[in-house]
Design an enzyme around this catalytic site. Structure first.
Site, PDB file in Angstrom:
ATOM      1  N   GLY A  49       0.803  -1.124  -0.019  1.00 17.52           N
ATOM      2  CA  GLY A  49      -0.062   0.061   0.036  1.00 17.52           C
ATOM      3  C   GLY A  49       0.729   1.367   0.064  1.00 17.52           C
ATOM      4  N   GLN A  50       0.197   2.407  -0.366  1.00 17.94           N
ATOM      5  CA  GLN A  50       1.112   3.622  -0.294  1.00 17.94           C
ATOM      6  C   GLN A  50       0.159   4.653   0.626  1.00 17.94           C
ATOM      7  OE1 GLN A  50       2.370   4.786  -4.051  1.00 17.94           O
ATOM      8  NE2 GLN A  50       2.164   7.286  -3.512  1.00 17.94           N
ATOM      9  N   ASP A  51       0.559   5.525   1.577  1.00 14.93           N
ATOM     10  CA  ASP A  51      -0.037   6.506   2.240  1.00 14.93           C
ATOM     11  C   ASP A  51      -0.178   7.616   1.511  1.00 14.93           C
ATOM     12  OD1 ASP A  51       0.529   4.682   4.258  1.00 14.93           O
ATOM     13  OD2 ASP A  51       1.574   5.990   5.555  1.00 14.93           O
TER      14      ASP A  51
END
Length: 75
Positions: A73-75
């Site tokens: 995932g990526q913030d």
């Protein structure tokens, strides 16, 4: 090339031994060499998070055999 090797050595110094063969397969691929070049530049000119000693931390605390699922995932 020696700066890449030095950075790679620093990043993998505490790598759990179960990951060694897997990451060694990747480290000579062109995309990975480009990534190391980018990291060298960024670490030398900017404040980068995480610090170098935490970049591969997940591989230091989890052995390859204990991984069942990976969620990216990526913030």
């Amino acid at each position: 090339a020696s700066r890449k090797k030095t950075l790679w050595t620093e990043l993998t110094a505490r790598l759990d031994s179960s990951w060694i063969s897997l990451v060694e397969e990747e480290q000579n691929k062109p995309y990975f060499q480009q990534l190391l070049s980018f990291l060298i530049k960024e670490y030398s000119t900017c404040t980068v998070f995480p610090p170098k000693n935490q970049v591969l931390e997940v591989f230091n605390v989890c052995s390859l055999s204990s991984i069942k699922v990976v969620i990216l995932g990526q913030d």
